[in-house]
Design an enzyme around this catalytic site. Structure first.
Site, PDB file in Angstrom:
ATOM      1  N   GLU A 157       6.770 -14.208   0.713  1.00 38.67           N
ATOM      2  CA  GLU A 157       7.922 -13.250   0.988  1.00 38.67           C
ATOM      3  C   GLU A 157       8.852 -14.375   1.617  1.00 38.67           C
ATOM      4  O   GLU A 157       9.433 -14.561   2.776  1.00 38.67           O
ATOM      5  CB  GLU A 157       6.715 -13.194   1.755  1.00 38.67           C
ATOM      6  CG  GLU A 157       5.516 -11.760   1.666  1.00 38.67           C
ATOM      7  CD  GLU A 157       4.588 -11.417   2.624  1.00 38.67           C
ATOM      8  OE1 GLU A 157       4.635 -11.704   4.197  1.00 38.67           O
ATOM      9  OE2 GLU A 157       3.948 -10.795   2.000  1.00 38.67           O
ATOM     10  N   GLU A 304      -0.817 -10.553  -2.444  1.00 35.28           N
ATOM     11  CA  GLU A 304      -1.452  -9.690  -1.344  1.00 35.28           C
ATOM     12  C   GLU A 304      -1.465  -8.513  -1.510  1.00 35.28           C
ATOM     13  O   GLU A 304      -0.405  -7.552  -1.582  1.00 35.28           O
ATOM     14  CB  GLU A 304      -0.596 -10.405  -0.081  1.00 35.28           C
ATOM     15  CG  GLU A 304      -1.018 -11.772  -0.202  1.00 35.28           C
ATOM     16  CD  GLU A 304      -0.433 -12.611   1.301  1.00 35.28           C
ATOM     17  OE1 GLU A 304       0.554 -11.435   1.976  1.00 35.28           O
ATOM     18  OE2 GLU A 304       0.257 -13.612   1.461  1.00 35.28           O
TER      19      GLU A 304
HETATM   20  C1  BGC Z   1       1.863 -13.210   4.876  1.00 37.38           C
HETATM   21  C2  BGC Z   1       0.360 -13.978   4.827  1.00 37.38           C
HETATM   22  C3  BGC Z   1       0.002 -12.766   6.307  1.00 37.38           C
HETATM   23  C4  BGC Z   1      -0.830 -11.917   5.371  1.00 37.38           C
HETATM   24  C5  BGC Z   1      -1.160 -10.581   6.674  1.00 37.38           C
HETATM   25  C6  BGC Z   1       1.824 -11.586   4.744  1.00 37.38           C
HETATM   26  O1  BGC Z   1       3.281 -11.002   5.127  1.00 37.38           O
HETATM   27  O2  BGC Z   1       1.531 -14.204   3.119  1.00 37.38           O
HETATM   28  O3  BGC Z   1       0.538 -14.984   5.305  1.00 37.38           O
HETATM   29  O4  BGC Z   1      -1.332 -13.740   6.702  1.00 37.38           O
HETATM   30  O5  BGC Z   1       0.593 -10.795   5.692  1.00 37.38           O
HETATM   31  O6  BGC Z   1       0.190 -10.093   7.823  1.00 37.38           O
END
Ligand code: BGC
Length: 394
Positions: A157, A304
């Site tokens: 990100e 993610e």
């Molecule tokens: C990030 C993580 C974060 C997750 C939840 C993403 O922006 O890569 O490090 O914990 O979102 O907020």
């Protein structure tokens, strides 16, 4: 019922600073201890994953996952300029080896939000030289680990790094200057290119890409122009860069409704997560489709996706709905190679500290004991089956 393609990656993720503990030599640790930074907790021992990684990898493999996404902590590997820690590189070799011993694909992220303190002191991402410093770090890391890596994410990100660190002031170095956000983005793009080239030149053969934070921006009441502006400021340059990569990691958590005057806030009646944004799993499908539209033929991986909630039934429903979105994208011909849930563990959620619970596995903050939640068993069994049964089957 959705059948996923053979070889689909079913993963779960962590990031070094959020789980390892004791990462005192990076800019985030310093930020946590800076009065006025807005951080609610120091990361401290985190989940003691640096010591407990072998058990954690065995646990996620036992649950049924076939991929583990984790990050390398640059401040451990290069604690001072040009001083390389063989012991730290050996540690990450052991993490990769633990994955491979359990038939789990190691997905290695080279930069997940943190910089060694010395890099921050010489200008961090405001200094064009940091792109080369990152390239050198990638070169060293791949020389030590390349033969064991399954997939590599250069940067996690980078658009969030630029936005939160240089415009919103919520991440180190806490600047609030939109023009800095733009110049830092150019340096991050250069770092991605240099890091990616170093990873491809080193030992091993694995796909290389970046992971992008994508929001499902929805225009309402004449918000189209503003949505286009938000996308130009934070997403488009990365989606275009991804055309030259082996894959693109898509990371989506929610939507944002935008009118001509700006974001309009959460819709009435839509449940909200612990992070304050809407529980809106359909955002994933929209973002995958937009990624495919702009990044072209580059394969996609959901690197993610997840929800912060104390209600594990809600987590399960969120993931089920998100996977239905992935299934619909696959049926439409999108090349989606995997789904990685954020996060394996309840962990250090940056400025929000230990409050938000994204984990499939709870962690006792006093003893570090791990306790998998029902969603962990459910998602792991789905990973084993490589298919999603209809709701009634749960
Ligand atoms: C990030 C993580 C974060 C997750 C939840 C993403 O922006 O890569 O490090 O914990 O979102 O907020």
């Amino acid at each position: 019922m959705i059948e996923f393609p053979d070889g689909f990656l079913w993963g779960t993720a962590t990031a070094a600073h959020q789980v390892e503990g004791g990462n005192w030599n990076n800019d985030w640790w310093a930020w946590e201890h800076t009065p006025g930074s807005g951080c609610v907790d120091p990361s401290g021992d985190a989940c003691d994953h640096y010591a407990r990684f072998a058990d954690d990898v065995a646990m996620l493999a036992g649950l049924g996952f076939n991929a583990y996404r984790f990050s390398l902590e640059w401040s451990r590997i290069e604690p001072e300029p040009g001083l390389w820690s063989t012991a730290s590189l050996d540690h990450y070799r052991r993490v990769c080896e633990a994955c491979l011993a359990h038939a789990v694909t190691p997905m290695v992220t080279l930069h997940h939000f943190t910089l060694p303190r010395w890099v921050a002191h010489v200008g961090g991402w405001e200094s064009p030289d940091t792109a080369g410093r990152f390239g050198a770090f990638c070169e060293r890391a791949v020389a030590a680990l390349g033969d064991l890596v399954g997939w590599a994410v250069t940067m996690n990100e980078p658009n969030v790094v630029a936005m939160m660190g240089y415009q919103a002031g919520m991440f180190p170095p806490g600047r609030r200057d939109p023009s800095l956000r733009r110049s830092v983005t150019d340096i991050l793009l250069d770092a991605h290119r240099q890091g990616g080239a170093a990873l491809r030149d080193g030992p091993g053969h694995f796909p290389v890409g970046l992971s992008l934070s994508m929001t499902d921006f929805q225009a309402i009441d004449g918000g189209e122009e503003r949505v286009a502006r938000y996308r130009r400021a934070g997403e488009d340059m990365w989606l275009e860069a991804a055309r030259d990569d082996d894959f693109l990691g898509v990371q989506t958590y929610t939507r944002m409704r935008v009118s001509a005057g700006g974001p309009v806030g959460n819709a009435p009646g839509v449940p909200v997560t612990q992070m304050g944004y809407e529980d809106y799993p359909a955002a994933l499908g929209a973002c995958l489709r937009r990624a495919a539209d702009v990044a072209g033929a580059t394969p996609l991986v959901v690197t993610e996706n997840g929800i912060s909630t104390d209600d594990d039934d809600r987590r399960l429903a969120f993931v089920e709905a998100a996977l239905a979105e992935v299934g619909a994208c696959l049926s439409d011909g999108l090349d989606v190679r995997g789904y990685v849930y954020w996060s394996l563990l309840d962990n250090f959620e940056w400025a929000f500290g230990y409050g938000p619970k994204f984990g499939l596995v709870a962690v006792d903050r006093g003893t570090f004991e791990r306790r998998p939640k029902p969603s962990a068993f459910w998602l792991g069994s789905l990973a084993r089956a490589n298919r999603l049964e209809a709701k009634a089957a749960r």
